[in-house]
Design a protein around this motif. Structure first.
Motif, PDB file in Angstrom:
ATOM      1  N   ALA A 216      -8.699  -3.256  -9.057  1.00 46.64           N
ATOM      2  CA  ALA A 216      -8.232  -3.281  -7.673  1.00 46.64           C
ATOM      3  C   ALA A 216      -7.610  -4.627  -7.337  1.00 46.64           C
ATOM      4  O   ALA A 216      -6.559  -4.702  -6.684  1.00 46.64           O
ATOM      5  CB  ALA A 216      -9.400  -2.982  -6.721  1.00 46.64           C
ATOM      6  N   ALA A 217      -8.247  -5.714  -7.773  1.00 46.23           N
ATOM      7  CA  ALA A 217      -7.718  -7.058  -7.516  1.00 46.23           C
ATOM      8  C   ALA A 217      -6.380  -7.262  -8.219  1.00 46.23           C
ATOM      9  O   ALA A 217      -5.436  -7.821  -7.646  1.00 46.23           O
ATOM     10  CB  ALA A 217      -8.721  -8.109  -7.969  1.00 46.23           C
ATOM     11  N   LEU A 218      -6.277  -6.787  -9.474  1.00 45.41           N
ATOM     12  CA  LEU A 218      -5.034  -6.939 -10.233  1.00 45.41           C
ATOM     13  C   LEU A 218      -3.905  -6.109  -9.647  1.00 45.41           C
ATOM     14  O   LEU A 218      -2.727  -6.439  -9.816  1.00 45.41           O
ATOM     15  CB  LEU A 218      -5.274  -6.535 -11.692  1.00 45.41           C
ATOM     16  N   SER A 219      -4.251  -5.025  -8.941  1.00 45.17           N
ATOM     17  CA  SER A 219      -3.219  -4.165  -8.352  1.00 45.17           C
ATOM     18  C   SER A 219      -2.720  -4.697  -7.013  1.00 45.17           C
ATOM     19  O   SER A 219      -1.842  -4.093  -6.390  1.00 45.17           O
ATOM     20  CB  SER A 219      -3.753  -2.747  -8.166  1.00 45.17           C
ATOM     21  N   GLY A 220      -3.268  -5.817  -6.569  1.00 46.86           N
ATOM     22  CA  GLY A 220      -2.777  -6.447  -5.353  1.00 46.86           C
ATOM     23  C   GLY A 220      -3.625  -6.223  -4.118  1.00 46.86           C
ATOM     24  O   GLY A 220      -3.280  -6.685  -3.025  1.00 46.86           O
ATOM     25  N   ILE A 221      -4.737  -5.523  -4.269  1.00 42.71           N
ATOM     26  CA  ILE A 221      -5.623  -5.291  -3.129  1.00 42.71           C
ATOM     27  C   ILE A 221      -6.356  -6.593  -2.788  1.00 42.71           C
ATOM     28  O   ILE A 221      -6.891  -7.257  -3.669  1.00 42.71           O
ATOM     29  CB  ILE A 221      -6.639  -4.171  -3.448  1.00 42.71           C
ATOM     30  N   LYS A 222      -6.376  -6.928  -1.507  1.00 43.28           N
ATOM     31  CA  LYS A 222      -7.100  -8.125  -1.064  1.00 43.28           C
ATOM     32  C   LYS A 222      -8.578  -7.771  -0.941  1.00 43.28           C
ATOM     33  O   LYS A 222      -9.091  -7.456   0.140  1.00 43.28           O
ATOM     34  CB  LYS A 222      -6.532  -8.612   0.264  1.00 43.28           C
TER      35      LYS A 222
END
Length: 404
Positions: free
Chosen positions: A286-292
């Motif tokens: 999730a973090a790598l996909s751009g989710i804050k």
């Protein structure tokens, strides 16, 4: 010859598709079947008391605060966290409501808003340590459980505060106005609300199915879709009839209904809801996909704080009492409701509706066993076994489907 062979193959394919879909929905189907079986069991063993209008009304009112907590808790658990402080926050907000209304003489409407703000501040405090300092939610909320229980006792001076104004008490135990003037067999407003809710559920179901068919993602068999709509509609109408036969619609049921609609939409359709599922499924991905992820986690606990405050207001209004021991064990009931309702222990899976059904199962178990005179020790034993069975069933399903 060719036509004769094609038809059985098509029928077999349709049957296989339906079977595959129903197998994938086994957890949800089993949940509703369990609810129906429990209701029927207690209706028989209590000689018809379970489905008496007064008992159904009491069931809704007495379990409303747990259901409110379960809505927030399922979101927290889907994201892979947990909140052990909600019971203490319920008590703390109830204490603040008591101090504001009875000692500071703040109008009860303004006090409600201020208490919700207090809940948001509590959520911000805990969310800050969890999201930005990366302290596990278990530790932060365990500390919160102790902290806010202590603050409750300080605010109340280890004493109880009562009574509250009638307007405030209506939040927990009041009913919508009786448009029938108390002379009609069924309260008209409740009947109208039940019919309207039924029509909205049917229209929403049809609209969602049409949207899924438009994008070729529909896999729900038509007979099952119809059966599900019929069951849901019948359930809403039955509850409406029972409530209309007593005092009508509890105000807290309207509050709870709005919360279910709003949060179901948030989790199913909003970006925030999708981010919660993504974080619970795989935090690093999730973090790598751009989710804050930090921001989402922070807002998640702010939301939990607000819902805990609302539950505290409802509970205090219902009892007409601010008590230092209020909310004892509420966190366990809310967590149990979420897991019984189908949420995964590992996160990433769960629904608001499932949490509500899980909470109803616990509430009906408590109610039915109390009517039958079952001791509190056996009630705890049975609820513990039900929770263990629900989690074991979830783990079994994952292993059967090739998961870990």
């Amino acid at each position: 010859m060719s036509d004769l062979t094609k038809k059985p193959v098509a029928q077999k394919s349709a049957f296989a598709s339906a079977t595959t879909y129903l197998a994938s929905q086994l957890r949800q189907i089993g949940l509703f079947i369990a609810l129906i079986v429990i209701v029927i069991f207690f209706e028989i063993t209590t000689a018809g008391i379970t489905l008496k209008p007064i008992n159904v009304s009491n069931l809704i009112v007495q379990n409303s605060y747990i259901l409110i907590l379960a809505i927030g808790m399922v979101m927290v658990i889907i994201a892979g966290h947990i909140d052990l402080s909600v019971g203490s926050v319920v008590a703390f907000v109830g204490a603040m409501a008591g101090v504001m209304i009875t000692q500071w003489h703040i109008p009860w409407g303004i006090a409600i808003v201020l208490c919700l703000i207090v809940g948001a501040l509590v959520g911000m405090w805990q969310g800050f340590w969890i999201a930005y300092f990366r302290i596990p939610a278990f530790i932060v909320t365990l500390a919160g459980m102790l902290t806010f229980r202590g603050l409750t006792q300080i605010a109340l001076g280890n004493a109880q505060i009562s009574p509250f104004p009638d307007g405030f008490r209506a939040l927990g135990s009041g009913f919508l106005p009786d448009l029938g003037g108390g002379v009609s067999f069924l309260e008209p407003l409740t009947v109208g609300i039940g019919i309207l809710a039924t029509l909205l559920v049917i229209a929403q179901g049809i609209r969602q199915r049409a949207a899924r068919r438009k994008f070729a993602v529909e896999d729900e068999p038509l007979p099952w879709f119809i059966a599900k709509l019929v069951f849901t509609s019948a359930l809403i109408l039955l509850i409406s009839y029972l409530l209309a036969s007593y005092n009508g619609t509890p105000i807290v049921l309207i509050v709870l209904g709005l919360l279910v609609v709003i949060y179901s939409a948030v989790m199913a359709r909003s970006v925030f809801g999708r981010h919660i599922y993504a974080i619970g499924g795989n935090l690093n991905a999730a973090a790598l996909s751009g989710i804050k992820t930090q921001r989402v986690t922070f807002l998640l606990f702010v939301n939990m704080g607000v819902l805990s405050a609302l539950a505290g207001l409802v509970f205090t209004a219902q009892l007409n009492l601010a008590n230092p021991k209020a909310g004892d064990g509420f966190e366990l009931d809310a967590i149990a409701a979420v897991f019984i309702g189908g949420a995964a222990v590992t996160g990433g899976i769960g629904t608001v509706t499932g949490a509500i059904v899980g909470g109803l199962i616990i509430g009906i178990l408590n109610n039915g066993m109390s009517i039958l005179g079952v001791g509190s020790e056996f009630q705890q034993l049975i609820k513990g076994l039900v929770l263990l069975a629900a989690v074991a069933f979830d783990v079994y399903n994952k292993r059967r489907n090739g998961g870990r």
